[in-house]
Design a protein around this motif. Structure first.
Motif, PDB file in Angstrom:
ATOM      1  N   SER A  47      56.250   0.452 -21.730  1.00  0.00           N
ATOM      2  CA  SER A  47      57.114  -0.668 -21.397  1.00  0.00           C
ATOM      3  C   SER A  47      56.610  -2.010 -21.886  1.00  0.00           C
ATOM      4  N   GLN A 236      69.992   8.890 -20.725  1.00  0.00           N
ATOM      5  CA  GLN A 236      68.647   8.700 -21.251  1.00  0.00           C
ATOM      6  C   GLN A 236      68.585   7.563 -22.266  1.00  0.00           C
ATOM      7  N   ASP A 237      69.710   7.292 -22.921  1.00  0.00           N
ATOM      8  CA  ASP A 237      69.717   6.171 -23.868  1.00  0.00           C
ATOM      9  C   ASP A 237      69.464   4.849 -23.164  1.00  0.00           C
ATOM     10  N   ASN A 240      65.774   4.792 -22.133  1.00  0.00           N
ATOM     11  CA  ASN A 240      64.940   4.523 -23.298  1.00  0.00           C
ATOM     12  C   ASN A 240      64.989   3.057 -23.708  1.00  0.00           C
ATOM     13  N   HIS A 277      61.896  11.131 -15.977  1.00  0.00           N
ATOM     14  CA  HIS A 277      62.740  10.691 -17.084  1.00  0.00           C
ATOM     15  C   HIS A 277      62.430   9.283 -17.582  1.00  0.00           C
ATOM     16  N   ASN A 279      59.609   7.845 -18.895  1.00  0.00           N
ATOM     17  CA  ASN A 279      58.656   7.602 -19.989  1.00  0.00           C
ATOM     18  C   ASN A 279      57.478   6.714 -19.581  1.00  0.00           C
ATOM     19  N   LYS A 281      57.342   4.089 -17.658  1.00  0.00           N
ATOM     20  CA  LYS A 281      57.594   2.652 -17.559  1.00  0.00           C
ATOM     21  C   LYS A 281      57.347   2.128 -16.149  1.00  0.00           C
TER      22      LYS A 281
END
Length: 368
Positions: A47, A236-237, A240, A277, A279, A281
């Motif tokens: 992040s 998920q977009d 992300n 989900h 990542n 962050k």
């Protein structure tokens, strides 16, 4: 309901809000939360906020004990605290639909900082008065508070959010103090749950805003429920695209809710989904609380859910009891906000009642 196309510009110019294309009017939207009861189905079975060279507290903003400089610094590259230190209680959600005067903002921000040892305010709602965000910046600077700013979509299906977005982006560029108090810019509230935009278009809006604000070092996120992502295939977009994960944690509305002291498994369920989900962050619980009353528009989805002052207090005590668990979460731990500062802002959710009296003792942990 009719859906309208969103027209996006392909250019990603980084400085001016005018780079954003103006989409056609959006689809009609569900009523807001918490002004409406939530019906959330039972869940199925790196992040920009990571700072490797942040100064330690109390030399970083907005740590407790930090002394504001007499003049605005040259840049904010070593200004913010390491997000790994921003766990436990960090501040309040604060609704601005009343368009508070500058004097009221200063008074209440001082209380938020001095009385409750807050580091942040997370804005909720909207005020379209010209210069209002400058008043927010002024009060935050004067009281050593960071701000989670908000582009408020509204709930009437209009495209008023576009002008709010452009106005806020312009203010962030124009006010020399804005980048020193604005920790993150949120799109919200609950745009996925309320079907404001298709998730791919919301992700594009996040990407455009990040490009616009890159010269200021202001990250961008979406303020949303776990279920808001889940009902769109995980979106998920969006996950992300965002820089931090700003979570709506409202276990009172779960179909398994009972009393707040039993809510930890419900908190874990949503939190574990974001861990799986997100990542790695940084994560915050920003719209986070338990109501002390129900109303026609705030109704539980479980017959066993109890709304009273004891359970509102008990929810925050539950988070305090799990301080070490929240601190250990990937991304630098969970920083949580209390939703909301006063019942005058959101009936039943306030730490203060509508007469300005504290409903219960509230001195949550800021570290553990």
């Amino acid at each position: 309901m009719a859906l309208y196309a969103l027209v996006l510009s392909l250019a990603l110019v980084q400085l001016l809000p005018s780079v954003f294309a103006v989409p056609a009017p959006l689809n009609n939207i569900a009523q807001p939360h918490p002004e409406r009861a939530k019906h959330v189905p039972a869940p199925s079975s790196a992040s920009a906020l990571v700072k490797s060279h942040a100064l330690p507290a109390p030399l970083c903003f907005p740590s407790l004990g930090f002394l504001m400089p007499a003049v605005v610094p040259a840049d904010n590259s070593q200004w913010w605290c390491d997000p790994a230190t921003e766990y436990a209680f960090v501040g309040f959600s604060y609704e601005v639909t009343a368009c508070q005067t500058r004097a009221q903002l200063h008074k209440e921000f001082a209380d938020i900082r001095q009385h409750f040892q807050s580091r942040y305010v997370r804005l909720y709602g909207f005020c379209d008065r010209e210069g209002f965000y400058d008043d927010i910046v002024d009060a935050a600077w004067a009281n050593t508070l960071g701000v989670h700013a908000l582009i408020w979509f509204g709930f009437d299906g209009s495209d008023v959010w576009i002008s709010r977005r452009d106005t806020l982006l312009a203010a962030l560029h124009a006010n020399p103090r804005a980048k020193f108090v604005t920790r993150v810019l949120q799109f919200g509230s609950e745009p996925l749950f309320d079907n404001v935009l298709p998730h791919d278009q919301l992700a594009q809006q996040v990407t455009l805003a990040k490009a616009n604000l890159s010269s200021l070092g202001i990250p961008v996120t979406v303020s949303e429920l776990a279920y808001g992502y889940q009902e769109h295939g995980g979106a998920q977009d969006v996950l992300n695209a965002i820089d931090s994960i700003n979570i709506h944690m409202l276990p009172f509305f779960s179909q398994q809710a009972s009393t707040s002291d039993q809510a930890w498994p419900l908190v874990q369920n949503d939190l574990n989904w974001f861990i799986a989900h997100g990542n790695g962050k940084k994560m915050y619980f920003d719209e986070n609380g338990w109501p002390s009353v129900t109303s026609p528009s705030v109704q539980p989805n479980s017959p066993n859910a109890v709304a009273d002052v004891t359970n509102e207090r008990g929810y925050y005590e539950l988070l305090d009891q799990h301080c070490q668990d929240l601190k250990a979460v990937v991304g630098g731990g969970i920083g949580w906000f209390a939703h909301i500062y006063s019942d005058n802002q959101e009936p039943g959710y306030g730490i203060y009642d509508s007469k300005g009296k504290m409903k219960f003792p509230f001195a949550p942990r800021t570290q553990c």
